[in-house]
Design a protein around this motif. Structure first.
Motif, short mmCIF file in Angstrom:
data_model
loop_
_atom_site.label_atom_id
_atom_site.label_comp_id
_atom_site.label_asym_id
_atom_site.label_seq_id
_atom_site.Cartn_x
_atom_site.Cartn_y
_atom_site.Cartn_z
N ALA A 199 21.48 6.85 38.67
CA ALA A 199 20.08 6.55 38.98
C ALA A 199 19.36 6.04 37.73
O ALA A 199 18.50 5.14 37.81
CB ALA A 199 19.38 7.78 39.53
N PHE A 200 19.71 6.59 36.58
CA PHE A 200 19.10 6.15 35.31
C PHE A 200 19.48 4.70 35.03
O PHE A 200 18.63 3.87 34.67
CB PHE A 200 19.56 7.07 34.18
N LEU A 201 20.76 4.37 35.19
CA LEU A 201 21.22 3.00 34.95
C LEU A 201 20.55 2.04 35.93
O LEU A 201 20.10 0.95 35.54
CB LEU A 201 22.74 2.94 35.09
N ARG A 202 20.47 2.42 37.19
CA ARG A 202 19.85 1.56 38.18
C ARG A 202 18.37 1.32 37.84
O ARG A 202 17.86 0.20 37.96
CB ARG A 202 19.99 2.18 39.56
N MET A 259 18.70 -0.85 24.68
CA MET A 259 19.86 -1.73 24.83
C MET A 259 19.73 -2.58 26.08
O MET A 259 19.96 -3.79 26.07
CB MET A 259 21.15 -0.90 24.88
N MET A 260 19.34 -1.95 27.20
CA MET A 260 19.18 -2.71 28.44
C MET A 260 18.01 -3.69 28.33
O MET A 260 18.08 -4.82 28.83
CB MET A 260 18.97 -1.75 29.61
N GLN A 261 16.94 -3.25 27.70
CA GLN A 261 15.80 -4.14 27.51
C GLN A 261 16.22 -5.37 26.72
O GLN A 261 15.82 -6.51 27.04
CB GLN A 261 14.68 -3.41 26.77
N SER A 262 17.03 -5.18 25.70
CA SER A 262 17.45 -6.29 24.85
C SER A 262 18.39 -7.24 25.59
O SER A 262 18.31 -8.46 25.43
CB SER A 262 18.12 -5.76 23.58
N LEU A 263 19.28 -6.68 26.41
CA LEU A 263 20.15 -7.53 27.20
C LEU A 263 19.34 -8.39 28.16
O LEU A 263 19.66 -9.56 28.40
CB LEU A 263 21.15 -6.68 27.99
N GLY A 264 18.28 -7.81 28.70
CA GLY A 264 17.48 -8.55 29.67
C GLY A 264 16.50 -9.52 29.06
O GLY A 264 16.34 -10.64 29.55
N ARG A 265 15.87 -9.12 27.94
CA ARG A 265 14.72 -9.89 27.45
C ARG A 265 14.95 -10.61 26.11
O ARG A 265 14.17 -11.48 25.75
CB ARG A 265 13.51 -8.96 27.33
N PRO A 280 32.13 3.26 31.51
CA PRO A 280 31.93 4.70 31.64
C PRO A 280 30.71 5.21 30.87
O PRO A 280 29.96 6.05 31.39
CB PRO A 280 33.23 5.28 31.08
N ARG A 281 30.49 4.72 29.64
CA ARG A 281 29.37 5.24 28.86
C ARG A 281 28.02 4.87 29.48
O ARG A 281 27.02 5.54 29.22
CB ARG A 281 29.45 4.77 27.41
N ASP A 282 27.99 3.84 30.31
CA ASP A 282 26.74 3.45 30.96
C ASP A 282 26.34 4.43 32.05
O ASP A 282 25.20 4.40 32.54
CB ASP A 282 26.86 2.05 31.57
N LEU A 283 27.26 5.32 32.43
CA LEU A 283 26.99 6.31 33.48
C LEU A 283 26.74 7.70 32.92
O LEU A 283 26.57 8.65 33.68
CB LEU A 283 28.17 6.35 34.46
N GLY A 322 21.95 12.38 24.86
CA GLY A 322 20.59 12.64 24.40
C GLY A 322 19.88 11.46 23.77
O GLY A 322 18.85 11.63 23.12
N ARG A 323 20.38 10.26 23.95
CA ARG A 323 19.76 9.08 23.32
C ARG A 323 19.32 8.10 24.41
O ARG A 323 19.64 6.92 24.39
CB ARG A 323 20.76 8.42 22.37
N THR A 324 18.57 8.61 25.37
CA THR A 324 18.14 7.76 26.48
C THR A 324 17.21 6.65 26.01
O THR A 324 17.18 5.58 26.62
CB THR A 324 17.43 8.61 27.55
N ASP A 325 16.44 6.90 24.94
CA ASP A 325 15.56 5.83 24.45
C ASP A 325 16.36 4.68 23.88
O ASP A 325 15.99 3.51 24.05
CB ASP A 325 14.58 6.38 23.40
#
Length: 474
Positions: free
Chosen positions: A126-129, A101-107, A118-121, A93-96
């Motif tokens: 589709a959400f991870l992609r 986290m992904m935004q920070s890794l990228g930017r 595993p937790r990334d799935l 329930g913490r998709t935001d």
């Protein structure tokens, strides 16, 4: 040997990521001499941690990562930033938070490649992609495939050109993990066989250096590195201990940087005139208070965390409204709060006020994390337990670390006054564990908390930390 100027470029190994990130950003002119050294900065299992925890001398956080990487790049080093996966939070329930986290890794840290854990799935592949596309994060995994095929979900490997050196990167996922909502459509191939295939493919494409990212645990990652020739460096993930010095495993140098981003694993590879590995060392860089926080990254992280805390507060209010509509949910046995205990234990209550435990809730308020679910349990009484803390408005008498945190629920108090269970190290370790307080010393801390100590020593330590601007309730 001369070095060319550091570039922040990477070449995707598949059209998906190439289109996502706009393709490569160019390469060095033909004939340029390769770098003499390659610095691989590795992380794994960030677990939704965006900034240092205030429970101890704070470590980690994206703002410190960004500052360290800026400094390293500015020194002229040839730097590659790799994450072995596991950045998503450990709760549903913490998709935001996963998005940030992904935004920070990228930017913020400009990761060159990211593996899959595993937790990334947990929210679906589709959400991870979609997040990888949105934030320009190059995700790779050599052995996560569509069930019944050998088609990898993400590129099996990536080729990154940096200062005249072609670096191949691939990642591996363990076979026995739950794959989340996509478990029926995905499968995981044998890691060792997948590693052999990835190394062969990368060498055929001209890789001079090969780095493996793993979510296999320490033993599994070391086994693959030992069995498969041609790997120069390994970033280990999934419950990995922190080892101050890396070690050579097979032909590779392995980095053991733990989790939550409190440390960075630094593998420095020495390259020969052909850009191939001729030696190297690995060490850990702890992101403690001596590492400054990059102002721009700090501002972004703080803005997210404040908004996240507000969202969690709204969520608590909605949950509380539902609970209030059903009065039968109130249990007979419940936590009573320290004021009730003080009626009979007056001297102990006075002594408690001289301890840092009495400031536990204030710590969260100061940090604007008083509605963040991951923080509340260790700063209140009985959070998410029947008859326990709900929020500061509904149950203010259960804020802070109080009598019942150590001695048990008040309504279950024995008639003879004796504690239900003795207070020991396990009592403290519920909160002062390896994740939240890795430097906790039970033998040293217990004397500061026992009811016979009225010196106020633990509060003094907190105030000293605040004066320095960090830790323990800043």
């Amino acid at each position: 040997m001369p070095r060319s100027r550091t570039r922040y470029a990477w070449l995707a190994a598949a059209a998906l990521l190439s289109a996502t990130l706009g393709g490569s950003q160019g390469s060095l002119a033909a004939g340029s001499a390769p770098a003499a050294r390659l610095v691989v900065v590795g992380t794994a299992d960030l677990k939704g941690k965006t900034s240092p925890c205030g429970c101890h001398v704070p470590k980690g956080g994206f703002a410190r990562m960004a500052a360290f990487l800026d400094s390293t790049r500015a020194s002229g080093a040839t730097v590659l930033v790799l994450d072995a996966g596991g950045s998503f939070p450990e709760v549903d329930g913490r998709t935001d938070l996963a998005d940030f986290m992904m935004q920070s890794l990228g930017r913020l840290v400009h990761a060159d490649a990211v593996g899959v854990a595993p937790r990334d799935l947990r929210y679906g592949v589709a959400f991870l992609r979609a997040l990888a596309r949105r934030h320009g994060v190059p995700v790779t995994c050599a052995n996560l495939v569509e069930r019944g095929t050998t088609t990898t979900v993400f590129p099996a490997s990536l080729m990154i050109e940096r200062d005249g050196v072609r670096v191949g990167v691939f990642a591996l996922l363990g076979e026995r993990f739950d794959l989340g909502p996509a478990r029926d459509s995905l499968t995981v191939l044998d890691p060792e066989n997948s590693a052999v295939g990835a190394v062969a493919s990368l060498k055929a494409r001209g890789a001079q250096v090969i780095v493996m990212l793993t979510q296999l645990g320490r033993v599994g990652g070391e086994d693959v590195a030992t069995a498969v020739a041609g790997i120069d460096a390994v970033v280990l993930g999934h419950d990995i201990p922190v080892l101050e010095q890396g070690r050579r495993v097979g032909g590779a140098i392995a980095s053991y940087a733990g989790d939550q981003g409190q440390q960075l694993g630094i593998v420095t590879l020495t390259l020969d005139a052909h850009g191939r590995t001729s030696g190297g060392v690995a060490e850990i860089r702890t992101l403690g208070p001596d590492v400054r926080e990059q102002p721009g990254a700090f501002k972004q992280v703080k803005a997210f965390e404040d908004a996240y805390n507000d969202r969690m507060r709204d969520e608590q209010r909605r949950s509380q409204a539902l609970a209030d509509a059903d009065p039968d949910q109130d249990p007979v046995d419940h936590f009573v709060g320290g004021a009730v205990c003080a009626r009979c234990h007056e001297s102990e209550a006075r002594q408690w006020l001289t301890t840092a435990h009495s400031l536990a809730w204030e710590t969260l308020v100061r940090e604007k994390k008083d509605a963040t679910p991951e923080c509340i349990p260790c700063h209140s009484v009985g959070y998410r337990q029947a008859g326990g803390f709900r929020d500061a408005l509904q149950t203010p008498h259960l804020a802070n670390v109080q009598c019942e945190n150590c001695h048990g629920m008040g309504t279950l108090h024995r008639a003879d006054g004796a504690p239900r269970e003795p207070v020991g190290q396990l009592t403290c370790r519920g909160c002062h564990n390896a994740e939240r307080d890795p430097e906790f010393d039970y033998a040293a801390k217990l004397p500061l908390m026992v009811h016979g100590n009225t010196s106020g020593e633990s509060i003094r330590l907190i105030r000293e930390r605040r004066a320095k601007g960090y830790g323990g309730g800043r």
